[in-house]
Enzyme design. Sequence first.
Site, PDB file in Angstrom:
ATOM      1  N   ASP A 202       0.834  -1.204   0.000  1.00  0.00           N
ATOM      2  CA  ASP A 202       0.000   0.000   0.000  1.00  0.00           C
ATOM      3  C   ASP A 202       0.868   1.252   0.000  1.00  0.00           C
ATOM      4  O   ASP A 202       2.020   1.225   0.444  1.00  0.00           O
ATOM      5  CB  ASP A 202      -0.877   0.033   1.258  1.00  0.00           C
ATOM      6  CG  ASP A 202      -2.140  -0.793   1.106  1.00  0.00           C
ATOM      7  OD1 ASP A 202      -2.448  -1.202  -0.028  1.00  0.00           O
ATOM      8  OD2 ASP A 202      -2.810  -1.025   2.130  1.00  0.00           O
ATOM      9  N   LYS A 224      -3.689   2.894  -3.010  1.00  0.00           N
ATOM     10  CA  LYS A 224      -5.024   3.464  -3.212  1.00  0.00           C
ATOM     11  C   LYS A 224      -4.911   4.957  -2.917  1.00  0.00           C
ATOM     12  O   LYS A 224      -5.273   5.430  -1.843  1.00  0.00           O
ATOM     13  CB  LYS A 224      -6.029   2.790  -2.295  1.00  0.00           C
ATOM     14  CG  LYS A 224      -6.207   1.309  -2.607  1.00  0.00           C
ATOM     15  CD  LYS A 224      -7.224   0.686  -1.685  1.00  0.00           C
ATOM     16  CE  LYS A 224      -7.424  -0.787  -2.015  1.00  0.00           C
ATOM     17  NZ  LYS A 224      -8.387  -1.444  -1.122  1.00  0.00           N
TER      18      LYS A 224
END
Length: 413
Positions: A202, A224
């Site tokens: 991430d 994200k």
Amino acid sequence: MADPVETAAYPAYPVGLRLSGRRVVVFGGGQVAQRRLPALIAAGADVTLVSPSATPSVEAMAEAGEITWVRRRYEDGDIADAWYALVATSDPVANAAASAEAERTKTWCVRSDDAEAATAWTPATGRSEGVTVAVLTGHDPRRSAAVRDAIVEGLRDGSLAAPQHRSRTPFVALVGGGPGDPDLITVRGRRLLAEADVVIADRLGPRDLLDELPPHVEVIDAAKIPYGRFMAQEAINNALIEHAKAGRSVVRLKGGDPFVFGRGMEEAQALAAEGIPCTVVPGISSSISVPGAAGIPVTHRGVAHEFTVVSGHVAPDDPRSLVDWASLAKLTGTLVILMGVDKIGKIAEALVAHGKSPETPLALVQEGTTATQRRVDATLATVAETVRAHEVRPPAVIVIGDVVTEGPDKLVR
């Protein structure tokens, strides 16, 4: 019996004792026994403690049935049928007598009061995932401990390369990387990273750790980024499944903790549906670590007896919201909001509308624990304009409550 002066000239011969189910006798129930007994119990030894008294911790081991406690002083014959003896009483005469019996019965014996009179020495020992490190440096136990610690730490954090040459079982690990500072990942998380073939990372994970990975490790960007490109959760799940089925060791490196707004359970469920087991490595959540790094205690005696963590990614007036903002407004403790920077204006309005004072202090901590950390203070009444004026951007943790004003003026990071 060899002359002690002669034997002192030779180094000790290292060996690992397999004591499972074998009789071990320990004399003395003091601090030495307290330190040594857990390892003997862990080794499966049949331990008999001979001592008229014991520390509370040693007594608890006896009460739990982990050892057999004979409540008296040493007597000749106590070492009969023992494979190993530890002599650690406060009586030099008893120690010498027990050591002499061990010599007669050819039982390896450690003496805490006189290493030269012993037939065995206890090394500085440490363990890391199936590896036992034992260090002997003769008459310098502190150096032994220091060398032991350096080796074990290197094995645990991956800085000491020790590849497995026998077949290794592939794994999938959901690893919480902590709030951003690479030093705040857990020891286990860092070790699993060092063993990985594939890392699915991430944006909010500790990115600096990716630079330490060997060249053969495949790094997949699952960032994200708010309001930008993202990898759909389904695609992340599929990548985990694909690489696991290919027999690779996979680490899903996530920011904070995998189960604190991290969709970790969705990934675990997707793996389970395919018959793929995974391990979850908890991480330090930004909900407590980032306020702490900014000098804000989420609880404080006389100020806040509870703290509540909520997600702010959905506004209070959104029908998808699962948060009871009316109840939160009535709490007297600390409110920590994650993923709420762009919604904080509406969140503040909702809290005030439900009875929270507009003057309630608030702090926004952006990029907490990293080199670019900054803190911006406001109140519920001013926070919307403050965020615009100071251009606060995610990731940022929002802390609401009187604890905001309790921290020291300066903390060293």
